[in-house]
Each structure stands twice: as structure tokens, then as C-alpha cells.
Design a protein around this motif. Structure first.
Motif, PDB file in Angstrom:
ATOM      1  N   UNK A  68      -8.489  18.645 -10.339  1.00  0.00           N
ATOM      2  CA  UNK A  68      -7.961  19.537  -9.310  1.00  0.00           C
ATOM      3  C   UNK A  68      -6.473  19.263  -9.091  1.00  0.00           C
ATOM      4  N   UNK A  69      -5.791  20.251  -8.529  1.00  0.00           N
ATOM      5  CA  UNK A  69      -4.367  20.072  -8.229  1.00  0.00           C
ATOM      6  C   UNK A  69      -4.165  18.938  -7.228  1.00  0.00           C
ATOM      7  N   UNK A  70      -5.086  18.783  -6.271  1.00  0.00           N
ATOM      8  CA  UNK A  70      -4.954  17.705  -5.294  1.00  0.00           C
ATOM      9  C   UNK A  70      -5.129  16.337  -5.959  1.00  0.00           C
ATOM     10  N   UNK A 127      -1.440  11.374  -8.693  1.00  0.00           N
ATOM     11  CA  UNK A 127      -0.761  10.767  -9.840  1.00  0.00           C
ATOM     12  C   UNK A 127       0.749  10.759  -9.635  1.00  0.00           C
ATOM     13  N   UNK A 128       1.282  11.838  -9.105  1.00  0.00           N
ATOM     14  CA  UNK A 128       2.734  11.895  -8.877  1.00  0.00           C
ATOM     15  C   UNK A 128       3.142  11.085  -7.654  1.00  0.00           C
ATOM     16  N   UNK A 129       2.274  11.084  -6.629  1.00  0.00           N
ATOM     17  CA  UNK A 129       2.590  10.291  -5.433  1.00  0.00           C
ATOM     18  C   UNK A 129       2.708   8.810  -5.779  1.00  0.00           C
ATOM     19  N   UNK A 178       3.162  12.593 -21.847  1.00  0.00           N
ATOM     20  CA  UNK A 178       2.846  11.688 -20.741  1.00  0.00           C
ATOM     21  C   UNK A 178       1.423  11.925 -20.240  1.00  0.00           C
ATOM     22  N   UNK A 179       0.984  13.177 -20.248  1.00  0.00           N
ATOM     23  CA  UNK A 179      -0.393  13.473 -19.844  1.00  0.00           C
ATOM     24  C   UNK A 179      -1.381  12.858 -20.829  1.00  0.00           C
ATOM     25  N   UNK A 233      -6.980   8.766  -5.063  1.00  0.00           N
ATOM     26  CA  UNK A 233      -6.255   8.414  -3.846  1.00  0.00           C
ATOM     27  C   UNK A 233      -6.048   6.922  -3.718  1.00  0.00           C
ATOM     28  N   UNK A 234      -6.834   6.145  -4.456  1.00  0.00           N
ATOM     29  CA  UNK A 234      -6.709   4.682  -4.393  1.00  0.00           C
ATOM     30  C   UNK A 234      -5.590   4.149  -5.286  1.00  0.00           C
TER      31      UNK A 234
END
Length: 224
Positions: free
Chosen positions: A149-151, A156-158, A188-189, A215-216
């Protein structure tokens, strides 16, 4: 008619004319040290220097190649014609990243790539890898490529496990505004897809509305 008066010195426009060079070739020759620095006031060349260089004109022509530095679109079109395969302009970013055809400057805000390196580039296998690894995807397409999902992708970017290769303008932005669309490198992906610290199956199995296992993630990326 009277005898034509010989010049005492030459400016940066007169010198290449004397040699029969386009300006790009003259500037490349100066940058490569094939033409000495200006010896008259720091901005002009004496007639003696010009005549000495004129005697080496063909040698300099050979050593400076046959292509000027050029933008990504024109460079990609040249590679497309040479290798007879589709080549997107973004491949030039990847070839620069590999140090094979480096970015050497800018013109009106657009990158210029080394024409001499482009002329010498002849490795089809490297080009094919660069076409794949250097492909650029926006956030939505990159998340789809990873199958998440986009979320999930945002985590990954955060955590800085993934960084944009570049930013571009969206279709609705004014050109004078800062670009707001992040583009991500496909290579990179691919690295993330095989990274042992991420179990992709639970991420992909997480239903809509539930917290992402990503998120972890922290900004400390485990070494492999």
C-alpha cells in the motif's frame, strides 16, 4: 588593396574561428589543457599562441571527439539510434551515477552530459541494466512495484530506507514553484525486495485500515 592587418591577439570568439572549431570543441580543448590559458590580460590569447595551436588543430580535433555535450533527451535519442532499442531520457541519470557518461554542466536549468563519453559508450549489456535500474517511478507506481500500500511505502521513506532520486513538477504546478513529485529509482526498489530485514509477506497481507508492519522501521538500516 592594402595588406590585411594581422591580429595581435584573439578573444574567445575569434580564437575558435581561427581554428575552424565550433565553440563547444574549443571550450573542451581548453578544459582538457590542449589549449593553454589566455596569456594576454587573462582573457585573450596572443597571436603566437594562436598560431602554435593552429598547427595542432587536427590533433586537437581528434582528442576532443565528435559530439558536443548535450541534454538528456538528445543523448537518449542518440543511444536509441545506436543500439536500436528504446531509451528513455532518465537513463542518463543512471549512466551518470555509474560514472560512465557524467553530468558536466547545465543549460537553462537542464543537465548536460559529457558528449565525448557518450560517443565512446558502446556496452549494450550495461545500457540494458541502466535502463532497468535507472527507471524512475512516482510514489504510487513504486508502491505498486513492491506490491504494498502507499501508506506502507511512506514508512520506507520516513525511515530513510528509500530516498528519492529526483523531484519533478506535477502537471498542475507552476514552473516557477519548487517541484513536489518525488521519483524513486527502480534499482533501489529491487535492493529492498531482497533485503533480509524486511518480511514482505506480512506487509502485503495487511488489510486496508490496519497498521503497517513497516511502521516499526527505524533509520538504522541493518547491514547485510
Amino acid at each position: 588593396m592594402g595588406k590585411t592587418q594581422e591580429r595581435a591577439d584573439y578573444c574567445p570568439q575569434q580564437f575558435p574561428d581561427r581554428l575552424g572549431f565550433w565553440l563547444w570543441r574549443f571550450e573542451r580543448a581548453v578544459a582538457k589543457g590542449l589549449i593553454p590559458p589566455a596569456d594576454v590580460g587573462g582573457r585573450r590569447w596572443s597571436a603566437a599562441v594562436v598560431e602554435e595551436v593552429a598547427g595542432r588543430a587536427e590533433e586537437i580535433r581528434t582528442e576532443t571527439g565528435g559530439l558536443p555535450d548535450m541534454g538528456a533527451v538528445r543523448a537518449a535519442a542518440l543511444l536509441e539510434e545506436r543500439f536500436e532499442v528504446p531509451v528513455a531520457a532518465e537513463v542518463m541519470v543512471e549512466l551518470d551515477r555509474l560514472g560512465l557518461v557524467e553530468r558536466v554542466g547545465d543549460y537553462k536549468g537542464h543537465a548536460l552530459y559529457d558528449g565525448q563519453a557518450l560517443e565512446d559508450f558502446a556496452d549494450r549489456a550495461v545500457l540494458e541494466r541502466a535502463k532497468h535500474n535507472g527507471r524512475l517511478l512516482d510514489r504510487t507506481a513504486a508502491a505498486k512495484y513492491l506490491g504494498i500500500r502507499a501508506c506502507d511505502f511512506d514508512h520506507l521513506t520516513r525511515a530513510k530506507w528509500l530516498r528519492p532520486q529526483m523531484w519533478v513538477h506535477s502537471g498542475w504546478q507552476r514552473r516557477r514553484d519548487a517541484p513536489c513529485v518525488a521519483l524513486f529509482r527502480l534499482g533501489d526498489l529491487d535492493v529492498l525486495l531482497v533485503h533480509p530485514a524486511i518480511d514482505w509477506d506480512p506487509v502485503r497481507a495487511t488489510p486496508k485500515g490496519r497498521p503497517s508492519p513497516l511502521a516499526r522501521l527505524t533509520s538504522q538500516i541493518p547491514t547485510v
